[in-house]
Scaffold this motif. Structure first.
Motif, short mmCIF file in Angstrom:
data_model
loop_
_atom_site.label_atom_id
_atom_site.label_comp_id
_atom_site.label_asym_id
_atom_site.label_seq_id
_atom_site.Cartn_x
_atom_site.Cartn_y
_atom_site.Cartn_z
N LEU A 214 0.89 -1.18 -0.02
CA LEU A 214 -0.10 -0.02 0.00
C LEU A 214 0.83 1.30 -0.05
CD1 LEU A 214 -2.57 -0.77 2.57
CD2 LEU A 214 -2.81 -1.36 0.18
N TYR A 215 2.09 1.12 0.29
CA TYR A 215 3.08 2.42 0.24
C TYR A 215 3.02 3.14 -0.90
CZ TYR A 215 7.39 5.23 0.35
OH TYR A 215 8.08 6.01 -0.11
N CYS A 216 2.90 4.44 -0.87
CA CYS A 216 2.73 5.37 -1.91
C CYS A 216 3.63 6.48 -2.09
CB CYS A 216 1.08 5.86 -2.10
SG CYS A 216 0.36 6.58 -0.67
N GLY A 217 4.30 6.71 -0.97
CA GLY A 217 5.19 7.91 -0.88
C GLY A 217 5.74 8.16 0.44
N ALA A 218 6.56 9.11 0.43
CA ALA A 218 7.32 9.93 1.75
C ALA A 218 7.31 11.12 1.56
CB ALA A 218 8.80 9.17 1.86
N GLY A 219 7.13 11.88 2.71
CA GLY A 219 7.09 13.42 2.86
C GLY A 219 7.62 13.83 3.93
N ARG A 220 8.17 15.17 3.82
CA ARG A 220 8.75 15.94 4.73
C ARG A 220 8.09 16.81 5.22
NH1 ARG A 220 14.76 15.98 3.27
NH2 ARG A 220 14.64 14.05 3.98
N ILE A 221 8.11 17.09 6.71
CA ILE A 221 7.32 18.38 7.29
C ILE A 221 8.45 19.71 7.19
CG2 ILE A 221 6.38 19.41 9.17
CD1 ILE A 221 4.71 17.13 8.06
N ILE A 222 8.35 20.62 6.30
CA ILE A 222 9.20 21.50 6.18
C ILE A 222 8.71 22.93 7.04
CG2 ILE A 222 10.02 20.89 4.19
CD1 ILE A 222 8.36 22.73 2.46
N THR A 223 7.45 22.97 7.52
CA THR A 223 6.99 24.13 8.30
C THR A 223 5.79 23.60 9.07
OG1 THR A 223 6.36 26.44 8.45
CG2 THR A 223 5.53 24.77 6.48
#
Length: 242
Positions: A214-223
């Motif tokens: 089910l993995y669909c991507g990674a994301g970074r909290i930048i603010t």
């Protein structure tokens, strides 16, 4: 206790105890929870046994049961968001991870809508872990996905978010720990009914294989999230997080 007839859409209110908040005026399905220091304002008139509100820190619309009016006070001052830079976030990653690991070590189970100890849903754990160090992010998994800066898994660092989808939008989120391991709160049907650590791998146990597909991507909290005072989602039947 504030009387119903004294409630107004122009006043900021604050919870004085943990409160369950709902997806509709029927107050049958939990949408989220609010700890005793969170603020909100009304965005409509009472219906049935509830009133529609907007949580101040994340602009999350939900319904407050009129039975819980004894758990609110007037806010001394309206909520003021505090911008948080990526550099500041990086200094707090270790504490964010520590929060999730401490939560894992407590007796817990998966709770759809859970955002206060000890029981969380997947996105509730992420939001509360970041909020514990003064960083607000959106409430639901798909909102968190939209809020992050997309990155490749090869670029992921501890403290980034991993996203999973089984329907038309992201329905699950986890916190990346490094070495392709992540911590998350997973449900009863396709999880461990609570918080645990799993590898992002197609060769692990059945649980890790399930989420890997089910993995669909990674994301970074930048603010940090900056409240606008307007709902960022409509009242609708939600797609349940996994």
């Amino acid at each position: 206790m504030i009387a119903l007839e004294k409630l107004t859409t122009t006043q900021a209110y604050q919870f004085c105890d943990t409160v369950d908040l709902y997806n509709s005026c029927e107050t049958e399905e939990l949408a989220t929870q609010a700890a005793g220091d969170r603020q909100f304002h009304l965005i409509g008139s009472p219906q049935n046994n509830a009133v529609p509100i907007l949580l101040s820190e994340d602009d999350y619309p939900c319904w407050l049961s009129l039975n819980d009016l004894d758990k609110i006070n007037l806010a001394l001052a309206p909520y003021q968001p505090h911008p948080v830079s990526r550099a500041e976030i990086e200094t707090r990653i270790d504490r964010i991870i520590a929060y999730t690991q401490y939560a894992m070590d407590q007796p817990n189970h998966y709770l759809w809508g859970g955002t206060v100890p000890p029981n969380y849903d997947c996105s509730g754990l992420m939001q509360t872990a970041f909020a514990s160090v003064g960083i607000w992010i959106p409430r639901d998994a798909y909102q968190q996905h939209n809020f992050t800066q997309s990155i490749a898994i090869e670029e992921a660092e501890p403290g980034d978010l991993l996203f999973f989808s089984s329907k038309q939008r992201v329905t699950h989120v986890a916190l990346y720990l490094g070495d392709r391991n992540y911590i998350h709160s997973s449900g009863k049907d396709n999880g461990r009914n609570g918080i645990g650590i799993d590898p992002l791998s197609s060769e692990g146990d059945s649980l890790s294989r399930y989420y890997h597909q089910l993995y669909c991507g990674a994301g970074r909290i930048i603010t940090g999230y900056i409240s606008t005072g307007n709902p960022n989602a409509q009242f609708e039947c939600p797609i349940t997080d996994q």
